[in-house]
Scaffold this motif. Structure first.
Motif, mmCIF file in Angstrom:
data_model
loop_
_atom_site.group_PDB
_atom_site.id
_atom_site.type_symbol
_atom_site.label_atom_id
_atom_site.label_comp_id
_atom_site.label_asym_id
_atom_site.label_seq_id
_atom_site.Cartn_x
_atom_site.Cartn_y
_atom_site.Cartn_z
ATOM 1 N N LEU A 71 0.828 -1.203 0.000
ATOM 2 C CA LEU A 71 0.000 0.000 0.000
ATOM 3 C C LEU A 71 0.866 1.259 0.000
ATOM 4 O O LEU A 71 0.573 2.236 -0.708
ATOM 5 C CB LEU A 71 -0.935 0.002 1.208
ATOM 6 C CG LEU A 71 -2.085 -1.017 1.173
ATOM 7 C CD1 LEU A 71 -2.865 -0.974 2.479
ATOM 8 C CD2 LEU A 71 -3.013 -0.753 -0.001
ATOM 9 N N GLU A 72 1.932 1.254 0.781
ATOM 10 C CA GLU A 72 2.825 2.413 0.802
ATOM 11 C C GLU A 72 3.530 2.583 -0.540
ATOM 12 O O GLU A 72 3.764 3.709 -0.995
ATOM 13 C CB GLU A 72 3.846 2.260 1.926
ATOM 14 C CG GLU A 72 3.232 2.368 3.317
ATOM 15 C CD GLU A 72 4.225 2.070 4.417
ATOM 16 O OE1 GLU A 72 5.332 1.542 4.101
ATOM 17 O OE2 GLU A 72 3.919 2.335 5.593
ATOM 18 N N LEU A 73 3.844 1.481 -1.177
ATOM 19 C CA LEU A 73 4.480 1.534 -2.496
ATOM 20 C C LEU A 73 3.525 2.139 -3.526
ATOM 21 O O LEU A 73 3.928 2.968 -4.360
ATOM 22 C CB LEU A 73 4.892 0.117 -2.906
ATOM 23 C CG LEU A 73 5.855 -0.035 -4.080
ATOM 24 C CD1 LEU A 73 7.186 0.611 -3.765
ATOM 25 C CD2 LEU A 73 6.066 -1.514 -4.388
ATOM 26 N N LEU A 74 2.267 1.747 -3.471
ATOM 27 C CA LEU A 74 1.275 2.327 -4.373
ATOM 28 C C LEU A 74 1.139 3.828 -4.129
ATOM 29 O O LEU A 74 1.053 4.623 -5.072
ATOM 30 C CB LEU A 74 -0.078 1.642 -4.187
ATOM 31 C CG LEU A 74 -0.156 0.163 -4.570
ATOM 32 C CD1 LEU A 74 -1.537 -0.398 -4.239
ATOM 33 C CD2 LEU A 74 0.150 -0.037 -6.051
ATOM 34 N N ARG A 75 1.094 4.218 -2.866
ATOM 35 C CA ARG A 75 1.004 5.644 -2.534
ATOM 36 C C ARG A 75 2.204 6.420 -3.069
ATOM 37 O O ARG A 75 2.049 7.470 -3.706
ATOM 38 C CB ARG A 75 0.920 5.807 -1.021
ATOM 39 C CG ARG A 75 0.933 7.249 -0.524
ATOM 40 C CD ARG A 75 1.242 7.287 0.958
ATOM 41 N NE ARG A 75 2.576 6.764 1.239
ATOM 42 C CZ ARG A 75 3.022 6.474 2.465
ATOM 43 N NH1 ARG A 75 2.229 6.622 3.508
ATOM 44 N NH2 ARG A 75 4.252 6.012 2.641
ATOM 45 N N ASP A 76 3.407 5.897 -2.845
ATOM 46 C CA ASP A 76 4.615 6.641 -3.177
ATOM 47 C C ASP A 76 4.935 6.634 -4.667
ATOM 48 O O ASP A 76 5.404 7.636 -5.202
ATOM 49 C CB ASP A 76 5.799 6.073 -2.386
ATOM 50 C CG ASP A 76 5.619 6.230 -0.882
ATOM 51 O OD1 ASP A 76 4.795 7.075 -0.475
ATOM 52 O OD2 ASP A 76 6.285 5.497 -0.127
ATOM 53 N N GLN A 77 4.676 5.506 -5.341
ATOM 54 C CA GLN A 77 5.047 5.422 -6.752
ATOM 55 C C GLN A 77 3.972 5.935 -7.689
ATOM 56 O O GLN A 77 4.266 6.411 -8.777
ATOM 57 C CB GLN A 77 5.412 3.982 -7.123
ATOM 58 C CG GLN A 77 6.709 3.507 -6.509
ATOM 59 C CD GLN A 77 7.335 2.367 -7.306
ATOM 60 O OE1 GLN A 77 6.841 1.964 -8.349
ATOM 61 N NE2 GLN A 77 8.448 1.858 -6.817
ATOM 62 N N PHE A 78 2.705 5.836 -7.282
ATOM 63 C CA PHE A 78 1.619 6.247 -8.173
ATOM 64 C C PHE A 78 0.935 7.526 -7.705
ATOM 65 O O PHE A 78 0.122 8.090 -8.436
ATOM 66 C CB PHE A 78 0.583 5.121 -8.287
ATOM 67 C CG PHE A 78 1.113 3.888 -8.940
ATOM 68 C CD1 PHE A 78 1.023 3.717 -10.317
ATOM 69 C CD2 PHE A 78 1.725 2.900 -8.199
ATOM 70 C CE1 PHE A 78 1.525 2.575 -10.929
ATOM 71 C CE2 PHE A 78 2.234 1.755 -8.798
ATOM 72 C CZ PHE A 78 2.135 1.596 -10.170
ATOM 73 N N GLY A 79 1.261 7.995 -6.481
ATOM 74 C CA GLY A 79 0.568 9.137 -5.906
ATOM 75 C C GLY A 79 0.831 10.451 -6.601
ATOM 76 O O GLY A 79 0.128 11.432 -6.344
ATOM 77 N N ARG A 80 1.825 10.514 -7.493
ATOM 78 C CA ARG A 80 2.053 11.731 -8.270
ATOM 79 C C ARG A 80 1.483 11.621 -9.678
ATOM 80 O O ARG A 80 1.540 12.590 -10.439
ATOM 81 C CB ARG A 80 3.550 12.029 -8.342
ATOM 82 C CG ARG A 80 4.172 12.358 -6.987
ATOM 83 C CD ARG A 80 5.632 12.745 -7.125
ATOM 84 N NE ARG A 80 6.210 13.065 -5.820
ATOM 85 C CZ ARG A 80 7.473 13.466 -5.648
ATOM 86 N NH1 ARG A 80 8.271 13.611 -6.702
ATOM 87 N NH2 ARG A 80 7.923 13.743 -4.433
#
Length: 712
Positions: A71-80
């Motif tokens: 979940l953190e990876l999705l936030r950090d890599q796709f959140g922009r």
């Protein structure tokens, strides 16, 4: 009474495992999540997966499977690239904020407010996402709480930021939204308190009318509103003040309003020009009450035909989510195993109203042998001796069950590649927890057991939970565990919990079941047994528990036993660890099929006895498989040697022992020559067991050892 506890965050080791390790197929271009979100991590468009009816994606897997990491990876890599709001449903901050104004806030609304704030900060394509529908609902809830003037002004001002995104919208969208957003924001400025009677009605009607179509359409659909947004807002405010189902429904409707705000930003002509992909809400610890409430509301909406473009991804420990446990259904929940298959075609079944039909269970992937080897190479920082590297790799593979968190900790502790005889020696190596060096066994138990307690475990049992599991690590079936907890020495440790309750809590925590072991996860069982045994030369409690179980089964008449064939064999399995092999050997000699009758059952009992765990301390099994130490008949001496050879072949905490396999085969063939009537069965078993041993497989497979042999 169950008390909910906040999630525990523990310290890390010196060098962390790569966050992407094991998730490559999920996050790489054309992978599952880029297609679900419509954009990859580089910002390029992807062909959309599913839609317009989207499943709620539940990441399932027990402790240490990497749900939070993903979940953190999705936030950090796709959140922009697309708007992504990540919230932790176990965050104590939401309860603290709700308590400040309990009449108009709850943990659920604080969680939603956090989501709304995060999307209002979005700075990617199309700009920030305002939340007029959610704003109107929360303004109505605040107005209906009969707050004093200053408190009401503060509460309403708090939500105004959701209408004033921190990054300016594009010119087209600004022109479209400025009118009703400004009007909505203006409604709250002159509010007088307390708002009751006609004043409250006037406020809510004005809120509904100035909100234009977004607010009218949403709250006119509130049950009982009959199309009147003002009435819907008044009913919402009333229901929020109630306890139980009424408040839960109001909270669920506010979540619908928030999702409609996200969806509205992606519809219409302007959105087609400025927006890309799909917005996403990521719910960590969604098995906690707040997360369960949000998921249930979203699934209920979608089950009744409500559609929006919001991607919902949530973490769930249990393979069978608890909030769906009581839902009647005849079909399996849709599942996806990313390490075994392509994303499945998902389609809602025609039956309406079933929450489970809106779920796609994403089973968290295990690490491969290549992943483990890569991590060991990275942590050793050089070119260690190939044999030692292979030994460490096989130990990590067996003890971890390929769970990412366990792999990480074991790899950290294996950085010096110690010489290992038994895998459990690796658990005595040092790791770091909150800056303090501890045995890796204790670090993993803190993170996977104490840090992830069963959700419904009564709070009075939390301090004894680890000790209770430790004592039960020697148990096999439920009957075995129940017998252990009936023994006076362990009643205090149990504190009134039954073995069946413990088994249920383990499943609830996401630990798997096994038909032959009460602690159904091999790695967890080894951690607990290592803790129970203590230092290599200790093991008093460990042997005591095995001795207590042997005494229990010895007192019973010999009857069929699901795991061991007979209760006598079950008891002797424990006796083998507690007191040595003498009674087991003599039992095998008495039951030996001299005339061929019962040869299959005899072989099964031999194998059941040999599944006893490593005795700990100085291991005499290699010596005893070649030179019998029992005093007795020739058959008893032969069976003494055979039992120790099979025991070594069945040892699951060290590499396969080819010498033991050869000795086992030789001894079985020797018995076949001497006892012609039993020869066909003994010869066939010898061949079958030898093939399994040489293929690095346990002679007797079970659910928790299915992975052993794949990378050993």
């Amino acid at each position: 009474m169950t008390t909910h506890r906040a999630a525990v965050t523990y310290g890390t080791g010196v060098r962390r495992m790569s966050r992407e390790l094991g998730f490559e197929g999920l996050i790489e271009d054309e992978g599952f999540f880029p297609r679900l979100l419509g954009r990859n991590a580089r910002g390029r468009d992807e062909k959309l997966l599913y839609g317009p009816d989207l499943p709620v994606v539940l990441l399932t897997g027990g402790p240490g499977m990497g749900k939070q990491r993903l979940l953190e990876l999705l936030r950090d890599q796709f959140g922009r690239k697309v708007p992504v709001a990540y919230v932790d449903c176990a965050d104590a901050r939401y309860a603290e904020e709700a308590a400040r104004r309990a009449g108009c806030r709850s943990e659920a609304t604080e969680t939603m407010y956090d989501i709304a704030l995060r999307v209002s900060e979005w700075e990617g394509p199309g700009g920030a996402l305002p939340a007029p529908r959610f704003f109107a609902g929360m303004a109505a809830v605040a107005a209906g709480a009969r707050l004093r003037r200053r408190a009401l002004e503060e509460e309403l001002a708090r939500y105004r930021v959701l209408l004033q995104p921190r990054r300016a919208l594009g010119r087209f969208m600004r022109n479209v939204l400025t009118g009703y957003l400004s009007a909505l924001a203006g409604v709250v400025a002159p509010a007088a308190a307390p708002l009751v009677g006609a004043a409250l009605t006037e406020f809510l009607e004005k809120l509904a009318s100035t909100g234009a179509e977004p607010v009218r359409a949403t709250y006119g659909d509130y049950p009982g509103a009959a199309g009147s947004a003002g009435t819907g807002l008044r009913l919402l405010a009333h229901d929020f003040q109630q306890d139980g189902d009424e408040r839960e429904f109001a909270e669920g409707f506010l979540f619908r309003a928030l999702r409609e705000d996200l969806d509205a930003a992606y519809t219409g002509f302007g959105a087609a020009l400025t927006r890309v992909g799909r917005p996403a809400v990521l719910l960590q610890h969604a098995n906690w009450p707040v997360g369960r409430g949000l998921l249930t509301a979203a699934l209920a909406d979608r089950a009744h035909g409500h559609r929006e473009r919001t991607v919902l991804v949530a973490s769930e420990r249990a393979a069978e989510p608890l909030f769906l446990a009581d839902e009647p259904r005849t079909e399996q929940l849709a599942g996806y195993r990313p390490d075994q298959e392509e994303p499945p075609p998902w389609q809602r079944l025609p039956t309406r109203g079933r929450l489970g039909q809106g779920v796609l269970l994403l089973h968290m992937p295990l690490l491969t042998t290549e992943h483990i080897n890569k991590e060991l190479q990275r942590h050793t920082g050089g070119a260690p001796e190939a044999a030692r590297l292979r030994r460490a790799q096989s130990a990590v593979h067996r003890l971890s069950g390929r769970r990412p968190r366990t792999v990480q900790r074991l790899v950290e502790s294996a950085g010096e590649l110690p010489e290992l005889d038994n895998d459990r020696e690796l658990l005595d190596q040092s790791a770091v927890l909150d800056g303090e060096p501890l045995a890796v066994r204790d670090v993993l138990l803190a993170e996977l057991v104490l840090g992830q307690l069963p959700e419904r475990l009564p709070v009075e049992h939390t301090d004894r939970w680890l000790d209770l599991l430790t004592q039960l690590s020697v148990a096999h079936t439920g009957d075995c565990a129940r017998a252990l907890l009936r023994i006076p020495q362990l009643e205090q440790t149990a504190g009134g919990l039954t073995a069946d309750q413990v088994g249920g809590y383990l499943l609830e925590s996401g630990w798997p079941a096994c038909e032959r072991h009460f602690i159904g996860d091999f790695g967890l069982r080894q951690l607990l047994m290592s803790r129970l045994h203590g230092p290599p030369d200790a093991g008093d409690e460990w042997r005591r528990n095995h001795g207590l179980l042997h005494a229990h089964y010895r007192r019973r008449a010999e009857t069929p036993d699901r795991a061991f064939g007979t209760t006598a064999a079950h008891g002797l399995n424990h006796d083998l660890v507690a007191h040595g092999p003498e009674r087991a050997v003599r039992h095998l000699a008495v039951k030996f099929p001299v005339y061929g009758e019962g040869a299959e059952e005899w072989c099964d009992q031999l194998l059941a006895l040999a599944q006893a765990p490593s005795p700990g301390g100085h291991d005499e099994r290699h010596a005893r498989m070649t030179v019998a130490r029992i005093e007795g008949t020739k058959l008893e001496r032969q069976l003494d040697e055979l039992l120790h050879a099979v025991w070594l072949c069945e040892e699951r905490t060290r590499p396969p022992d080819i010498a033991a396999a050869d000795r086992m085969t030789h001894l079985m063939q020797e018995l076949a020559r001497e006892y012609a009537e039993a020869a066909p069965v003994l010869t066939a078993r010898a061949g079958r067991w030898e093939r399994r041993a040489r293929n690095r497989q346990p002679l007797q497979s079970c659910s928790c050892t299915a992975h052993i042999g794949e990378g050993s």
